[in-house]
Scaffold this motif. Structure first.
Motif, PDB file in Angstrom:
ATOM      1  N   VAL A  94      16.244  -0.287 -44.042  1.00 39.89           N
ATOM      2  CA  VAL A  94      15.282   0.483 -43.462  1.00 39.89           C
ATOM      3  C   VAL A  94      13.898   0.643 -44.461  1.00 39.89           C
ATOM      4  CG1 VAL A  94      14.638   2.629 -42.516  1.00 39.89           C
ATOM      5  CG2 VAL A  94      16.810   1.984 -42.050  1.00 39.89           C
ATOM      6  N   ALA A  95      14.164   0.959 -45.698  1.00 38.72           N
ATOM      7  CA  ALA A  95      13.246   1.056 -46.554  1.00 38.72           C
ATOM      8  C   ALA A  95      12.375  -0.174 -46.772  1.00 38.72           C
ATOM      9  CB  ALA A  95      13.560   1.584 -47.925  1.00 38.72           C
ATOM     10  N   ALA A 124      12.352  -2.800 -44.749  1.00 41.23           N
ATOM     11  CA  ALA A 124      11.555  -3.029 -43.612  1.00 41.23           C
ATOM     12  C   ALA A 124      10.348  -2.347 -43.249  1.00 41.23           C
ATOM     13  CB  ALA A 124      12.485  -2.353 -42.226  1.00 41.23           C
ATOM     14  N   LEU A 125      10.201  -0.974 -43.944  1.00 46.57           N
ATOM     15  CA  LEU A 125       8.929  -0.390 -43.951  1.00 46.57           C
ATOM     16  C   LEU A 125       8.091  -0.972 -44.612  1.00 46.57           C
ATOM     17  CD1 LEU A 125       7.398   1.932 -42.961  1.00 46.57           C
ATOM     18  CD2 LEU A 125       8.233   3.407 -44.891  1.00 46.57           C
ATOM     19  N   SER A 136      11.249  -5.546 -39.274  1.00 51.73           N
ATOM     20  CA  SER A 136      12.549  -4.635 -39.010  1.00 51.73           C
ATOM     21  C   SER A 136      13.698  -5.613 -39.187  1.00 51.73           C
ATOM     22  CB  SER A 136      12.228  -4.112 -37.608  1.00 51.73           C
ATOM     23  OG  SER A 136      12.320  -5.060 -36.979  1.00 51.73           O
TER      24      SER A 136
END
Lengths: 315, 315
Positions: free
Chosen positions: B50-51, B53-54, B59
């Motif tokens: 998630v990190a 991806a940000l 994603s």
DNA sequence: CTGAAAGCGCTTACAG
DNA sequence: CTGAAAGCGCTTACAG
């Protein structure tokens, strides 16, 4: 991609205020809210769930581990899971394993990496302890029709014991004494529970013997409808007739079971409902920050159709 | 949850170095690398996607929009998509729509919010322009068996025109002149393309007329196998025999079509392959940062089985 | 009622 | 070859 910052700039407010509006906080003044909402509309802003996930330490993602993607019963379960997840604002990441331990391990690792908030397991390969990997990281998991023993697990399962008692009774009443069982083909953990339930039920009926499939059972009980339907195919191609020569019983009651050409006697098991129930259990556990640790047994109903008949066509 | 920072601390290096090790950068000194790897193992560290991806503005997620979850053909497509996505390090977010415009809109919004890097559409409700929402945000999308006209779209489709020509020819050769078509039940965009291909093929055969299903066609062509199999069910419950009274043709060649009790004449269409192809197309486009803008037509093969026969049982 | 600041867990130039 | 710093797009105390 337009961000919260763009909205803030256009509406001449701070990011905090935009955030408050998005999350529906009561605190924002009506006039400010209106300005922000106008800016959101104008820019067609969609919050970045990835950023929110990082900040909130929650991904709003459920993992669904499926051993056999093409089994129509699992399609129903997935449908149920997905429906409930959507209503709760969760996304469902689908992870097929084909019951291959290597793929399975990769899928679980991927689910951990993506910080899935909860996982629903539709089947695990034999000897797998992947559910423990998840549980130990604090991820609530529920097993649907797959039950490695762990008190932290949530379990949604059919009442195989009662179901097999009904099945054996039905066959017994039709005069069958030589019964066979068609196991499922995947090397799945706990994949023999229905077999064992069947054997127990058979043992409790005087005069009933369980024989291998190639030693002329007069009735065959299958682990699921897919396998039952494949058995009918195999039997008839070998020149036997169902139910005149051999009776066949399935498990699941997939839509096709009621087809005029199939008319399968089977145990009803509502996959969509099971999926919904599994999703609800895991969602509740996520909300409470705990493991599921609950068991939900779905009652069994025998649906008698035309794939079972009196032994030897008599009666 | 253990983070990159924990690993850095344990290995007494900076976060940058840990990051370099994780991503397999050549630059790290062997001794340092070993220390970091030991720390990763000891802590059982899994990078937070998630990190990542940000930070990377990607994603690693593909969205899969499915109009009808329980259709076994779509299960095959999903299986194919998922397999290829996994190999490329992508996760697949499944989004059922049941062809309901409201659900569909919510699912697309969710996919945008989650910043899906690409989307595969298995079917869109009638009049929907949701693919444009996606395309305009720069998300590559491929439609599998669903083809709203847009040059930016990727398309994976069956060769319906050729398929229907083969089907009509086959029925014509069996003496059928009164043909019917069983449409599909969903209000799907472009859902009439097979119907139109059929009508065109029929028009090009002298003496052939297309009649409504309740006006006694001697052969029925169905939009897909599921519908064909349901037609057989309906016909036989109404006292007609297949193929003696009415011939039935499907489309897809789902596994069940070859079953001894069904023996459906149908057009083969490899759903898994189509899913794989769709995933590959969208993955390539993501890599290149462009729209797909490619069309891939899958050749049609007629599989003749026992659900079609000479008209009126003659011959 | 609104805004400045810190921080979620990473990656990526950039110094050194 | 290694590390300090900035920043991805949010949310959440905390001031004012």
């Amino acid at each position: 991609m337009v961000t919260l910052n763009d909205v803030a700039r256009l509406a001449s407010v701070s990011k905090s205020t935009v955030s408050n509006v998005i999350r529906g906080s009561e605190v924002v003044a009506p006039a400010t809210r209106a300005r922000v909402e106008a800016a959101i509309r104008e820019l067609n802003y969609q919050p970045n769930v990835v950023a929110r996930a990082l900040r909130e330490r929650t991904s709003k993602i459920l993992g669904l581990l499926v051993p056999e993607a093409v089994n129509p019963f699992f399609a129903q379960v997935a449908h149920g899971v997905e429906g409930r997840a959507r209503l709760a604002g969760y996304g469902v990441l689908i992870a097929n394993t084909d019951c291959d331990p290597a793929i399975e391990a990769a899928q679980v690792a991927a689910l951990v990496s993506r910080r899935a908030d909860g996982v629903i397991i539709g089947g695990l390969s034999e000897g797998s302890s992947l559910h423990e990997t998840l549980l130990e990281r604090g991820v609530p998991v529920v097993c649907a029709y797959a039950a490695p023993p762990d008190p932290r697990l949530g379990i949604v399962d059919s009442d195989d014991v009662r179901a097999m008692r009904l099945v054996v009774e039905h066959l017994y009443d039709l005069g069958h004494r030589r019964l066979g069982f068609a196991r499922h083909t995947l090397a799945e953990a706990g994949g023999e529970r229905r077999l064992h339930a069947f054997l127990d039920a058979a043992r409790n009926r005087d005069g009933v013997v369980v024989v291998p499939l190639d030693e002329g059972p007069t009735a065959i009980v299958a682990h699921n409808d897919d396998i039952a339907i494949a058995q009918i195919d195999a039997l008839e191609r070998a020149g036997q007739r169902v139910p005149e020569d051999v009776s066949v019983v399935g498990f699941d009651d997939i839509p096709l079971a009621a087809h005029h050409r199939i008319e399968l006697t089977t145990v009803r098991s509502d996959g969509t409902r099971a999926g919904e129930r599994a999703a609800d259990l895991v969602l509740e556990a996520i909300r409470d920050g705990r493991h599921v640790a609950q068991t939900d047994i779905i009652p069994a109903h025998l649906i008698v159709r035309a794939s079972t008949g009196p032994v030897n066509g008599r009666g």
